[in-house]
Motif scaffolding. Structure first.
Motif, PDB file in Angstrom:
ATOM      1  N   SER A 134       0.841  -1.200   0.000  1.00 16.84           N
ATOM      2  CA  SER A 134       0.000   0.000   0.000  1.00 16.84           C
ATOM      3  C   SER A 134       0.874   1.248   0.000  1.00 16.84           C
ATOM      4  CB  SER A 134      -0.935   0.025   1.217  1.00 16.84           C
ATOM      5  OG  SER A 134      -0.182   0.173   2.415  1.00 16.84           O
ATOM      6  N   LEU A 135       0.269   2.330  -0.457  1.00 19.42           N
ATOM      7  CA  LEU A 135       0.896   3.643  -0.455  1.00 19.42           C
ATOM      8  C   LEU A 135       0.090   4.528   0.492  1.00 19.42           C
ATOM      9  CD1 LEU A 135       2.917   5.705  -1.721  1.00 19.42           C
ATOM     10  CD2 LEU A 135       1.164   6.139  -3.476  1.00 19.42           C
ATOM     11  N   GLY A 136       0.754   5.068   1.505  1.00 18.69           N
ATOM     12  CA  GLY A 136       0.053   5.906   2.471  1.00 18.69           C
ATOM     13  C   GLY A 136       0.520   7.345   2.413  1.00 18.69           C
ATOM     14  N   VAL A 137      -0.411   8.295   2.405  1.00 22.84           N
ATOM     15  CA  VAL A 137      -0.060   9.719   2.462  1.00 22.84           C
ATOM     16  C   VAL A 137      -0.730  10.321   3.695  1.00 22.84           C
ATOM     17  CG1 VAL A 137       0.258   9.946  -0.028  1.00 22.84           C
ATOM     18  CG2 VAL A 137      -1.988  10.350   0.940  1.00 22.84           C
ATOM     19  N   TYR A 138      -0.024  11.252   4.343  1.00 22.34           N
ATOM     20  CA  TYR A 138      -0.459  11.755   5.640  1.00 22.34           C
ATOM     21  C   TYR A 138      -0.345  13.274   5.694  1.00 22.34           C
ATOM     22  CZ  TYR A 138       0.684   6.859   6.486  1.00 22.34           C
ATOM     23  OH  TYR A 138       0.777   5.495   6.396  1.00 22.34           O
ATOM     24  N   TRP A 139      -1.333  13.883   6.344  1.00 26.25           N
ATOM     25  CA  TRP A 139      -1.331  15.334   6.537  1.00 26.25           C
ATOM     26  C   TRP A 139      -1.309  15.643   8.037  1.00 26.25           C
ATOM     27  CZ3 TRP A 139      -4.284  12.869   2.849  1.00 26.25           C
ATOM     28  CH2 TRP A 139      -4.038  13.240   1.515  1.00 26.25           C
ATOM     29  N   ALA A 140      -0.547  16.685   8.389  1.00 31.67           N
ATOM     30  CA  ALA A 140      -0.453  17.068   9.795  1.00 31.67           C
ATOM     31  C   ALA A 140      -1.685  17.829  10.254  1.00 31.67           C
ATOM     32  CB  ALA A 140       0.803  17.909  10.013  1.00 31.67           C
ATOM     33  N   HIS A 141      -2.449  18.378   9.318  1.00 28.53           N
ATOM     34  CA  HIS A 141      -3.670  19.111   9.644  1.00 28.53           C
ATOM     35  C   HIS A 141      -4.868  18.319   9.134  1.00 28.53           C
ATOM     36  CE1 HIS A 141      -2.392  20.137   5.584  1.00 28.53           C
ATOM     37  NE2 HIS A 141      -3.665  20.351   5.291  1.00 28.53           N
ATOM     38  N   GLU A 142      -6.041  18.683   9.585  1.00 31.47           N
ATOM     39  CA  GLU A 142      -7.230  17.983   9.130  1.00 31.47           C
ATOM     40  C   GLU A 142      -7.464  18.284   7.659  1.00 31.47           C
ATOM     41  OE1 GLU A 142     -11.898  17.988  10.346  1.00 31.47           O
ATOM     42  OE2 GLU A 142     -10.438  17.732  11.986  1.00 31.47           O
ATOM     43  N   HIS A 143      -7.518  17.225   6.862  1.00 29.12           N
ATOM     44  CA  HIS A 143      -7.596  17.392   5.418  1.00 29.12           C
ATOM     45  C   HIS A 143      -8.438  16.273   4.826  1.00 29.12           C
ATOM     46  CE1 HIS A 143      -6.309  18.238   1.287  1.00 29.12           C
ATOM     47  NE2 HIS A 143      -6.069  16.942   1.155  1.00 29.12           N
ATOM     48  N   ALA A 144      -9.427  16.650   4.029  1.00 27.58           N
ATOM     49  CA  ALA A 144     -10.232  15.670   3.302  1.00 27.58           C
ATOM     50  C   ALA A 144      -9.620  15.471   1.919  1.00 27.58           C
ATOM     51  CB  ALA A 144     -11.678  16.141   3.189  1.00 27.58           C
ATOM     52  N   ALA A 145      -9.054  14.302   1.670  1.00 26.57           N
ATOM     53  CA  ALA A 145      -8.421  14.034   0.388  1.00 26.57           C
ATOM     54  C   ALA A 145      -9.417  14.256  -0.744  1.00 26.57           C
ATOM     55  CB  ALA A 145      -7.889  12.608   0.349  1.00 26.57           C
ATOM     56  N   THR A 146      -9.021  15.030  -1.733  1.00 22.96           N
ATOM     57  CA  THR A 146      -9.907  15.357  -2.846  1.00 22.96           C
ATOM     58  C   THR A 146      -9.942  14.223  -3.858  1.00 22.96           C
ATOM     59  OG1 THR A 146      -8.164  16.392  -4.154  1.00 22.96           O
ATOM     60  CG2 THR A 146      -9.313  17.785  -2.545  1.00 22.96           C
ATOM     61  N   GLU A 147     -10.958  14.269  -4.718  1.00 27.24           N
ATOM     62  CA  GLU A 147     -11.059  13.255  -5.774  1.00 27.24           C
ATOM     63  C   GLU A 147      -9.854  13.340  -6.708  1.00 27.24           C
ATOM     64  OE1 GLU A 147     -14.326  11.540  -9.013  1.00 27.24           O
ATOM     65  OE2 GLU A 147     -14.774  13.307  -7.784  1.00 27.24           O
ATOM     66  N   ARG A 148      -9.371  14.552  -6.957  1.00 26.23           N
ATOM     67  CA  ARG A 148      -8.185  14.728  -7.796  1.00 26.23           C
ATOM     68  C   ARG A 148      -6.981  14.046  -7.168  1.00 26.23           C
ATOM     69  NH1 ARG A 148      -4.300  18.047  -6.540  1.00 26.23           N
ATOM     70  NH2 ARG A 148      -2.647  18.486  -8.064  1.00 26.23           N
ATOM     71  N   GLU A 149      -6.763  14.274  -5.872  1.00 27.19           N
ATOM     72  CA  GLU A 149      -5.622  13.668  -5.186  1.00 27.19           C
ATOM     73  C   GLU A 149      -5.715  12.147  -5.195  1.00 27.19           C
ATOM     74  OE1 GLU A 149      -4.838  17.318  -1.985  1.00 27.19           O
ATOM     75  OE2 GLU A 149      -6.134  15.612  -1.463  1.00 27.19           O
TER      76      GLU A 149
END
Length: 423
Positions: A134-149
């Motif tokens: 798997s590939l995991g991406v993480y944000w330090a702030h609250e973030h809703a991953a967009t459909e583009r991302e």
């Protein structure tokens, strides 16, 4: 959902597609597992503007955090039960997951996440059908991953999965070569080496990210308001994808040849001169800057037109790639006594003398750096000609250029067996 529709809905831009193309092309050239993981993490962080990225491998009941790129240490080098972590969930369910607040999702093992900077994340399986990690991406702030991302990361994850298979193939090839030669194999015995089992998997896995990039580029070309530069870049993307798909098809064809012991032809009455004209027209579109001359007489025979078109396209494409750009390529078709012949000539640097005796063997590259070839094209061309009961010759000398000549019997009614001994 259709990939083209998905790309449009995701709002992928030309810059996105160019970044994806750059990343997938780079991954396709890598031969080491560690570098695949490192490059994938860097590309994922760039595409998503995430604060951290992990590259996780599946190990059955466990997952292994093989690589990461983050401002502070996450879990690199550690193993966790797949049933107790979100990476394992994405792998076992064969689907991506995006979580805006990790403290509000029961699938998150909070004990492992509390010491980290992570607040939001997205996890994507490496491969859809049989994920290898798997590939995991993480944000330090609250973030809703967009459909583009999620679209961009999904395509990247598919490319990374293919790159892992690619690296494994190269390791097998290196091991075989270190023994002096490829081990013998007998089609249909079920004892083929690991390389032959990996090739179709690799080729199949490559088709998915290539298809996504192609559809995204086509979608961009249909949009209004693009500048001429944007159109040019999108067309370059499509051209690069076409070349990559050609390499994938070469690998699949080679695997089929080795497994089946030869080609299966569909022999019908065929006009060689008309077939050659169609090949020239298509090549002129692919290489608009090259001058291609066709000299032909009416030539008919019993052949497989699709296979012969494949052979001629390969030879004329090689001539366009390796010949001097300001000199013409000549395709000549004619009849001599009881056989037909086709000649493809270009002026350019000669094929090295030490390569000529092996030019039709698989994984041999004749000239140049081989960036657009895995060394299977001429092997497949020879197999097509041999299956028709013909032969192919090459003459390459400094000052005279390079000429490939196909000799084909005009009345070969059935395909003949091709060589199936180890090559």
């Amino acid at each position: 959902m259709d990939l083209r529709v998905r790309a449009e809905r995701a709002g992928a831009t030309l810059e996105d597609v160019l970044s994806l193309l750059e990343a997938t092309q780079l991954l396709a050239r890598i031969r080491e597992f560690r570098e695949v993981a490192q490059r994938t993490c860097s590309a994922a962080k760039r595409l998503s503007a995430a604060d951290g990225v992990t590259f996780v491998l599946s190990e059955g009941e466990n997952v292994y955090y093989a690589e990461e790129e983050a401002p502070a240490c996450l879990w690199r080098g550690r193993r966790f039960p797949a049933s107790e972590c979100i990476s394992g969930w994405a792998i076992r369910h064969h689907q991506p997951v995006a979580i805006r607040d990790i403290y509000a999702d029961s699938r998150i093992p909070l004990a492992a996440y509390r010491p980290t900077f992570v607040r939001s994340l997205a996890i994507l399986p490496l491969g859809h059908e049989s994920p290898v990690g798997s590939l995991g991406v993480y944000w330090a702030h609250e973030h809703a991953a967009t459909e583009r991302e999620m679209f961009l990361l999904d395509v990247l994850a598919e490319a990374a999965s293919a790159a892992l298979s690619h690296a494994e193939c190269w390791q097998q090839v290196a091991q075989f070569h270190s023994r002096g030669a490829l081990p013998p194999e007998t089609p249909g015995t079920g004892e083929e080496p690991m390389l032959m089992r990996l090739m179709p998997i690799l080729a199949h896995d490559l088709k998915n990210p290539l298809g996504a990039i192609s559809l995204a580029a086509q979608s961009l070309l249909r949009r209004d308001g693009l500048t001429e530069r944007d159109h040019t870049n999108a067309r370059r993307i499509l051209s690069s994808v076409t070349r990559a798909r050609y390499l994938v098809d070469e690998v699949l064809e080679y695997a089929r040849l080795r497994q089946m012991g030869g080609l299966r032809l569909d022999i019908v009455p065929t006009q060689m001169d008309e077939l050659a004209r169609a090949v020239v027209d298509e090549t002129r579109i692919a290489f608009p800057q090259r001058r291609i001359e066709l000299i032909s007489e009416q030539t008919s025979g019993m052949w497989d037109p699709h296979r012969l078109a494949e052979a001629l396209t390969n030879l004329v494409g090689n001539a366009a790639q390796y010949g001097y750009p300001d000199t013409p390529i000549t395709l000549r078709v004619g009849v001599r006594q009881t056989e037909s012949y086709v000649e493809v000539h270009n002026d350019g640097p000669p094929i090295p003398e030490e390569i000529l005796p092996f030019i039709f063997e698989p994984f041999r590259r004749g000239r140049g750096d081989g960036r657009n070839s895995v060394g299977l094209g001429l092997f497949i061309v020879e197999q097509i000609v041999r299956a028709h009961g013909g032969n192919i010759q090459v003459c390459s000398q400094a000052g005279l250029g390079t000429t490939f000549t196909l000799h084909l019997p005009t009345q070969q009614m059935q395909p003949i067996p091709v060589r199936s001994e180890p090559v």
